[in-house]
Design a protein around this motif. Structure first.
Motif, PDB file in Angstrom:
ATOM      1  N   GLU A  87      72.095 -26.662  -5.346  1.00 40.38           N
ATOM      2  CA  GLU A  87      71.376 -25.878  -4.592  1.00 40.38           C
ATOM      3  C   GLU A  87      70.328 -26.082  -4.396  1.00 40.38           C
ATOM      4  O   GLU A  87      70.234 -25.582  -3.217  1.00 40.38           O
ATOM      5  CB  GLU A  87      71.247 -24.722  -6.387  1.00 40.38           C
ATOM      6  N   ASP A  88      69.966 -27.237  -4.875  1.00 37.37           N
ATOM      7  CA  ASP A  88      68.617 -27.884  -4.454  1.00 37.37           C
ATOM      8  C   ASP A  88      68.615 -28.717  -3.753  1.00 37.37           C
ATOM      9  O   ASP A  88      68.235 -28.500  -2.404  1.00 37.37           O
ATOM     10  CB  ASP A  88      68.120 -28.505  -5.861  1.00 37.37           C
ATOM     11  N   ARG A  90      71.089 -28.229  -1.862  1.00 33.71           N
ATOM     12  CA  ARG A  90      71.733 -27.405  -0.499  1.00 33.71           C
ATOM     13  C   ARG A  90      70.341 -26.798   0.224  1.00 33.71           C
ATOM     14  O   ARG A  90      70.249 -27.134   1.627  1.00 33.71           O
ATOM     15  CB  ARG A  90      72.339 -26.375  -0.511  1.00 33.71           C
ATOM     16  N   LYS A  91      69.589 -26.375  -0.390  1.00 33.41           N
ATOM     17  CA  LYS A  91      68.602 -25.793   0.130  1.00 33.41           C
ATOM     18  C   LYS A  91      67.969 -27.287   0.989  1.00 33.41           C
ATOM     19  O   LYS A  91      67.297 -27.342   1.680  1.00 33.41           O
ATOM     20  CB  LYS A  91      67.611 -25.470  -0.999  1.00 33.41           C
ATOM     21  N   GLU A  92      68.429 -28.709   0.407  1.00 31.19           N
ATOM     22  CA  GLU A  92      67.311 -29.838   0.386  1.00 31.19           C
ATOM     23  C   GLU A  92      67.687 -30.099   2.320  1.00 31.19           C
ATOM     24  O   GLU A  92      68.053 -30.267   3.547  1.00 31.19           O
ATOM     25  CB  GLU A  92      67.041 -30.969   0.044  1.00 31.19           C
ATOM     26  N   ALA A  94      69.681 -27.958   3.927  1.00 30.29           N
ATOM     27  CA  ALA A  94      69.588 -27.021   5.063  1.00 30.29           C
ATOM     28  C   ALA A  94      67.795 -26.983   5.555  1.00 30.29           C
ATOM     29  O   ALA A  94      67.869 -26.916   7.089  1.00 30.29           O
ATOM     30  CB  ALA A  94      69.806 -25.523   4.138  1.00 30.29           C
ATOM     31  N   THR A  95      67.676 -27.660   5.393  1.00 29.26           N
ATOM     32  CA  THR A  95      66.353 -27.756   5.354  1.00 29.26           C
ATOM     33  C   THR A  95      66.078 -29.194   6.319  1.00 29.26           C
ATOM     34  O   THR A  95      65.721 -29.613   7.322  1.00 29.26           O
ATOM     35  CB  THR A  95      65.453 -28.490   4.594  1.00 29.26           C
TER      36      THR A  95
END
Length: 305
Positions: A87-88, A90-92, A94-95
């Motif tokens: 999840e982390d 994926r968030k990074e 996406a960023t």
């Protein structure tokens, strides 16, 4: 052996084995006792083995259950941590995707600006080249009536320089007229010390025809002397033109060793070569001119001059 034989039952014997055992009980033999003992021992051993195996299997099942429970717990913890890490990431990611998209848009914008700037630079470079050529032409035009005298001793022409230099030219070139000079002066450098090269003299002719005639005679009457000292007469070109013409010095030295070849520098700095067969070549690059001379004209060695 007779003692091992059992007597046959008589007519009055009991019908059932129990009655036979009860009525006619007989002590067991040694072999039977041993076999019975072995059977009892075997039964005891099997019972103990069975109980031991049962206990071991129970313990093994217990350990397997404990290991399975611990393993499931570890797997669950790892999956939980892995899911959090994913999840982390994926968030990074996406960023990063957002940033990359922004950088891509910025790069496209800057690329368009670079293209525009390159077009402007090309236009400005063309305009600058035209302005440089125009400035060079504007600076050269007033010099068309000028000449430069090099290696004339200091002190010559300090009084009434126009008359003194005109007389010097008439005497040195054996002219049948006295040149009309509008101006004559030394170069603007500081006065040299004794023993150093004298400053050049720049003279301006009133008539262009007189200047052209003097240059032509100076080129054909070399060397030129004044008071026993050699000096030189050159057209008064701008600094950039002089540098471009000086670049052909080595090439002109090669052309002097080519019999039947005529050459000259066309203003501002174009080498014109006329071969003995009448072919003409023009060069603005000294390197190309040198290659042509060495390849096609074959200059003589210096010893053959």
């Amino acid at each position: 052996m007779q003692r091992n034989q059992r007597p046959k039952p008589g007519p009055n014997a009991a019908d059932s084995p129990e009655e036979d055992k009860a009525g006619s009980a007989e002590p067991l033999s040694d072999t039977q006792a041993i076999m019975a003992a072995l059977k009892r021992t075997e039964q005891c051993v099997l019972t103990k083995i069975d109980s031991t195996v049962t206990v071991a299997v129970g313990e093994l099942h217990t350990k397997i259950d404990n290991l399975s429970r611990d393993l499931r717990s570890e797997i669950f913890n790892v999956r939980t941590e892995f899911t959090k890490v994913v999840e982390d990431v994926r968030k990074e990611n996406a960023t990063f995707v957002t940033r990359i998209e922004g950088l891509g848009e910025g790069a496209n914008c800057y690329a368009n600006r670079v293209v525009e700037l390159e077009a402007k630079v090309t236009t400005l470079s063309s305009q600058v080249n035209k302005l440089v050529d125009k400035t060079e032409d504007l600076e050269s035009r007033p010099r068309r009536d000028n000449c430069r005298l090099v290696d004339v001793a200091e002190g010559t022409g300090n009084i009434q320089p126009e008359k003194a230099i005109a007389q010097l030219l008439q005497d040195a070139l054996s002219l049948d007229y006295t040149p009309t000079l509008d101006r004559a002066h030394r170069g603007l450098q500081p006065k040299p010390a004794d023993g150093d090269a004298p400053r050049p003299i720049i003279i301006k002719f009133h008539y262009f025809q007189e200047k052209a005639d003097i240059i032509r005679k100076a080129m054909g009457a070399r060397p030129i002397f004044h008071n026993g000292k050699r000096f030189y007469i050159y057209p008064d070109y701008t600094l950039s033109v002089r540098k471009r013409r000086v670049a052909f010095t080595e090439v002109r030295g090669l052309l002097r060793r080519c019999p039947g070849v005529k050459y000259g520098l066309v203003y501002p700095a174009t080498l014109k070569i006329t071969t003995s067969a009448g072919d003409q070549k023009l060069f603005e690059d000294p390197t190309k001119a040198k290659h042509y001379i060495e390849t096609d004209l074959h200059p003589r060695d210096p010893e053959g001059e």
